[in-house]
Design a protein around this motif. Sequence first.
Motif, PDB file in Angstrom:
ATOM      1  N   VAL A  24       0.717  -1.192   0.011  1.00 59.63           N
ATOM      2  CA  VAL A  24      -0.099  -0.016   0.018  1.00 59.63           C
ATOM      3  C   VAL A  24       0.740   1.270   0.222  1.00 59.63           C
ATOM      4  O   VAL A  24       1.428   1.791   0.928  1.00 59.63           O
ATOM      5  CB  VAL A  24      -0.837  -0.171   1.257  1.00 59.63           C
ATOM      6  CG1 VAL A  24      -1.651   1.267   1.284  1.00 59.63           C
ATOM      7  CG2 VAL A  24      -1.921  -1.241   1.157  1.00 59.63           C
ATOM      8  N   LYS A  26      -0.138   4.484  -0.803  1.00 57.85           N
ATOM      9  CA  LYS A  26      -0.609   5.722  -0.771  1.00 57.85           C
ATOM     10  C   LYS A  26       0.207   6.636   0.078  1.00 57.85           C
ATOM     11  O   LYS A  26       0.686   6.465   0.983  1.00 57.85           O
ATOM     12  CB  LYS A  26      -2.133   5.635   0.064  1.00 57.85           C
ATOM     13  CG  LYS A  26      -2.030   5.120   1.498  1.00 57.85           C
ATOM     14  CD  LYS A  26      -3.377   4.722   2.086  1.00 57.85           C
ATOM     15  CE  LYS A  26      -3.279   4.403   3.371  1.00 57.85           C
ATOM     16  NZ  LYS A  26      -4.705   3.422   3.931  1.00 57.85           N
ATOM     17  N   ASN A  47      -5.440   4.324  -2.444  1.00 56.60           N
ATOM     18  CA  ASN A  47      -6.747   4.623  -2.242  1.00 56.60           C
ATOM     19  C   ASN A  47      -7.377   5.942  -2.657  1.00 56.60           C
ATOM     20  O   ASN A  47      -8.629   6.062  -2.375  1.00 56.60           O
ATOM     21  CB  ASN A  47      -6.877   4.613  -0.627  1.00 56.60           C
ATOM     22  CG  ASN A  47      -6.283   5.785   0.290  1.00 56.60           C
ATOM     23  OD1 ASN A  47      -5.571   6.536  -0.177  1.00 56.60           O
ATOM     24  ND2 ASN A  47      -6.611   6.098   1.611  1.00 56.60           N
ATOM     25  N   ILE A  68      -7.892   0.339  -3.313  1.00 59.81           N
ATOM     26  CA  ILE A  68      -8.108  -0.164  -2.062  1.00 59.81           C
ATOM     27  C   ILE A  68      -9.301   0.601  -1.256  1.00 59.81           C
ATOM     28  O   ILE A  68      -9.729   0.314  -0.276  1.00 59.81           O
ATOM     29  CB  ILE A  68      -7.227  -0.723  -1.039  1.00 59.81           C
ATOM     30  CG1 ILE A  68      -6.413   0.722  -0.778  1.00 59.81           C
ATOM     31  CG2 ILE A  68      -6.243  -1.654  -1.987  1.00 59.81           C
ATOM     32  CD1 ILE A  68      -4.997   0.365   0.342  1.00 59.81           C
ATOM     33  N   MET A 152     -13.556  -8.568   0.636  1.00 60.50           N
ATOM     34  CA  MET A 152     -12.496  -7.429   1.164  1.00 60.50           C
ATOM     35  C   MET A 152     -13.177  -6.901   2.563  1.00 60.50           C
ATOM     36  O   MET A 152     -14.224  -6.971   2.745  1.00 60.50           O
ATOM     37  CB  MET A 152     -12.047  -6.376   0.492  1.00 60.50           C
ATOM     38  CG  MET A 152     -11.007  -5.588   1.046  1.00 60.50           C
ATOM     39  SD  MET A 152     -11.469  -4.185   2.034  1.00 60.50           S
ATOM     40  CE  MET A 152     -11.062  -2.832   1.477  1.00 60.50           C
ATOM     41  N   ILE A 154     -12.250  -4.941   6.389  1.00 57.89           N
ATOM     42  CA  ILE A 154     -11.090  -3.972   7.239  1.00 57.89           C
ATOM     43  C   ILE A 154     -11.691  -4.357   8.878  1.00 57.89           C
ATOM     44  O   ILE A 154     -12.876  -4.085   8.991  1.00 57.89           O
ATOM     45  CB  ILE A 154     -11.359  -2.536   7.378  1.00 57.89           C
ATOM     46  CG1 ILE A 154     -10.983  -2.281   5.764  1.00 57.89           C
ATOM     47  CG2 ILE A 154     -10.444  -1.907   8.056  1.00 57.89           C
ATOM     48  CD1 ILE A 154     -11.172  -0.770   5.180  1.00 57.89           C
ATOM     49  N   MET A 196      -3.933  -5.691   7.334  1.00 59.51           N
ATOM     50  CA  MET A 196      -3.093  -4.611   7.185  1.00 59.51           C
ATOM     51  C   MET A 196      -1.791  -4.722   8.018  1.00 59.51           C
ATOM     52  O   MET A 196      -1.832  -5.679   8.876  1.00 59.51           O
ATOM     53  CB  MET A 196      -4.004  -3.258   7.490  1.00 59.51           C
ATOM     54  CG  MET A 196      -5.047  -3.522   6.967  1.00 59.51           C
ATOM     55  SD  MET A 196      -6.417  -1.925   7.061  1.00 59.51           S
ATOM     56  CE  MET A 196      -5.656  -0.579   7.710  1.00 59.51           C
ATOM     57  N   SER A 197      -1.174  -3.548   8.238  1.00 55.44           N
ATOM     58  CA  SER A 197       0.295  -3.696   9.056  1.00 55.44           C
ATOM     59  C   SER A 197      -0.019  -4.124  10.550  1.00 55.44           C
ATOM     60  O   SER A 197       0.677  -4.982  10.922  1.00 55.44           O
ATOM     61  CB  SER A 197       0.942  -2.401   9.029  1.00 55.44           C
ATOM     62  OG  SER A 197       1.416  -1.964   7.947  1.00 55.44           O
ATOM     63  N   ARG A 212      -3.161  -6.295   2.669  1.00 53.44           N
ATOM     64  CA  ARG A 212      -2.664  -5.123   2.327  1.00 53.44           C
ATOM     65  C   ARG A 212      -1.833  -4.172   3.148  1.00 53.44           C
ATOM     66  O   ARG A 212      -2.280  -3.765   4.183  1.00 53.44           O
ATOM     67  CB  ARG A 212      -4.079  -4.277   2.141  1.00 53.44           C
ATOM     68  CG  ARG A 212      -5.139  -5.006   1.096  1.00 53.44           C
ATOM     69  CD  ARG A 212      -6.486  -4.320   1.147  1.00 53.44           C
ATOM     70  NE  ARG A 212      -6.865  -3.767   2.375  1.00 53.44           N
ATOM     71  CZ  ARG A 212      -7.732  -4.553   3.377  1.00 53.44           C
ATOM     72  NH1 ARG A 212      -8.074  -5.777   2.829  1.00 53.44           N
ATOM     73  NH2 ARG A 212      -8.067  -3.880   4.515  1.00 53.44           N
ATOM     74  N   VAL A 213      -0.678  -4.368   2.896  1.00 59.04           N
ATOM     75  CA  VAL A 213       0.230  -3.637   4.072  1.00 59.04           C
ATOM     76  C   VAL A 213       1.094  -2.337   3.518  1.00 59.04           C
ATOM     77  O   VAL A 213       1.492  -2.237   2.583  1.00 59.04           O
ATOM     78  CB  VAL A 213       1.636  -4.702   4.226  1.00 59.04           C
ATOM     79  CG1 VAL A 213       2.431  -4.296   5.243  1.00 59.04           C
ATOM     80  CG2 VAL A 213       0.565  -5.900   4.925  1.00 59.04           C
ATOM     81  N   GLY A 214       1.167  -1.158   4.172  1.00 52.98           N
ATOM     82  CA  GLY A 214       1.686  -0.031   3.890  1.00 52.98           C
ATOM     83  C   GLY A 214       2.567   0.291   4.710  1.00 52.98           C
ATOM     84  O   GLY A 214       3.735   0.216   4.491  1.00 52.98           O
ATOM     85  N   SER A 215       2.431   0.853   6.174  1.00 55.87           N
ATOM     86  CA  SER A 215       3.498   1.255   6.929  1.00 55.87           C
ATOM     87  C   SER A 215       4.491   0.368   7.324  1.00 55.87           C
ATOM     88  O   SER A 215       5.595   0.658   7.480  1.00 55.87           O
ATOM     89  CB  SER A 215       2.664   1.855   8.163  1.00 55.87           C
ATOM     90  OG  SER A 215       1.750   1.023   8.524  1.00 55.87           O
ATOM     91  N   ARG A 221       2.876   6.913   7.849  1.00 52.46           N
ATOM     92  CA  ARG A 221       2.261   8.101   6.923  1.00 52.46           C
ATOM     93  C   ARG A 221       1.892   9.219   7.735  1.00 52.46           C
ATOM     94  O   ARG A 221       1.457   9.145   8.650  1.00 52.46           O
ATOM     95  CB  ARG A 221       1.047   7.715   6.050  1.00 52.46           C
ATOM     96  CG  ARG A 221       1.355   6.616   5.304  1.00 52.46           C
ATOM     97  CD  ARG A 221      -0.076   6.092   4.464  1.00 52.46           C
ATOM     98  NE  ARG A 221      -0.888   5.729   5.481  1.00 52.46           N
ATOM     99  CZ  ARG A 221      -1.034   4.439   5.654  1.00 52.46           C
ATOM    100  NH1 ARG A 221      -0.102   3.456   5.061  1.00 52.46           N
ATOM    101  NH2 ARG A 221      -1.741   4.017   6.611  1.00 52.46           N
ATOM    102  N   ASN A 229      -8.045   8.730   5.604  1.00 47.48           N
ATOM    103  CA  ASN A 229      -8.958   7.499   5.046  1.00 47.48           C
ATOM    104  C   ASN A 229      -8.395   6.183   5.578  1.00 47.48           C
ATOM    105  O   ASN A 229      -7.498   5.877   4.952  1.00 47.48           O
ATOM    106  CB  ASN A 229      -8.824   7.491   3.550  1.00 47.48           C
ATOM    107  CG  ASN A 229     -10.026   6.705   3.152  1.00 47.48           C
ATOM    108  OD1 ASN A 229     -10.508   5.827   3.894  1.00 47.48           O
ATOM    109  ND2 ASN A 229     -10.642   6.891   1.856  1.00 47.48           N
TER     110      ASN A 229
HETATM  111  C1  LIG Z   1      -4.033   2.362   4.414  1.00 52.68           C
HETATM  112  C2  LIG Z   1      -4.709   1.173   4.019  1.00 52.68           C
HETATM  113  C3  LIG Z   1      -4.114  -0.215   4.284  1.00 52.68           C
HETATM  114  C4  LIG Z   1      -2.592  -0.169   4.723  1.00 52.68           C
HETATM  115  O1  LIG Z   1      -2.724   0.209   5.957  1.00 52.68           O
HETATM  116  P1  LIG Z   1      -0.994   0.043   6.931  1.00 52.68           P
HETATM  117  O2  LIG Z   1      -1.751   0.052   8.143  1.00 52.68           O
HETATM  118  O3  LIG Z   1      -0.195   1.268   6.752  1.00 52.68           O
HETATM  119  O4  LIG Z   1      -0.603  -1.298   6.712  1.00 52.68           O
HETATM  120  C5  LIG Z   1      -4.771  -0.956   4.035  1.00 52.68           C
HETATM  121  N1  LIG Z   1      -6.148  -1.118   3.522  1.00 52.68           N
HETATM  122  C6  LIG Z   1      -6.646  -0.265   3.405  1.00 52.68           C
HETATM  123  C7  LIG Z   1      -8.299  -0.124   2.798  1.00 52.68           C
HETATM  124  C8  LIG Z   1      -6.100   1.027   3.368  1.00 52.68           C
HETATM  125  O5  LIG Z   1      -6.772   2.325   3.328  1.00 52.68           O
END
Ligand SMILES: *Cc1c(COP(=O)(O)O)cnc(C)c1O
Length: 229
Positions: A24, A26, A47, A68, A152, A154, A196-197, A212-215, A221, A229
């Motif tokens: 991820v 963003k 996103n 996403i 999907m 959350i 996610m993370s 779905r992994v970002g940080s 961020r 969001n």
């Molecule tokens: C930002 C986001 C993520 C990733 O989030 P992290 O906590 O940074 O891994 C995953 N899914 C969705 C829908 C997001 O908006």
Amino acid sequence: MSIAANLSKLKKELDSYKAKLIAVSKTKSNEEIMEAYKAGQRAFGENQVQELVEKQEQLPKDIDWHLIGHLQTNKVKYIAPFVSLIHSVDSLKLLIEINKQAAKNNKVIDCLLQVYIADEDTKFGLGYDETIELLRSEEYAQLKNIRIVGVMGIATNTKVEKQIRDEFQELRVFFEGLKQSFFRTEDYFKEISMGMSGDYTIALEEGSTMIRVGSTIFGSRIIPHWKNN
Ligand SMILES: *Cc1c(COP(=O)(O)O)cnc(C)c1O
């Protein structure tokens, strides 16, 4: 640690599962994305439509772009030409528009139904009943240019592991039910995008096929409040 090192650590954790990693990206720069790309990562998630379109124009064409975040009907046309998978389909109206734009591009767009599993006021997602209603509708049956490949979800943003686990479990069970009722012979209906993370380890244990992994990859961020969001 570097982005490449974070990725390689994550990949090792993923080794014993069949799940796919969506990085991820963003709010992250093209340079940061290229660092992950050079380390072999090809699937990236964004996103925001505008950010996604800009990055797609500027970055290598063999990247698989995943949307996403919440998608407004009037923005579908911008991503239809290139998007790999839309994780966040939360209404029949949106699905109809995706179908229309996909047809214009002579393609079939893969989608996930975003199902609401959290115990909080998150804004988006279909309820269980709504999901079933959508799949039973005549309008849905007529859509030839979209393909629902899974769901999907959350989880609630909480430290209580049991709650997160229960929510993921519930989504997995719901997925199995949909498979039996609507997609028994459709091999493509196989994705559960969850984790996610903060909770991907639990998600993997509960049967996630896409995290779905970002940080964890790119670092935390700093998000302007108007983009939160
Ligand atoms: C930002 C986001 C993520 C990733 O989030 P992290 O906590 O940074 O891994 C995953 N899914 C969705 C829908 C997001 O908006």
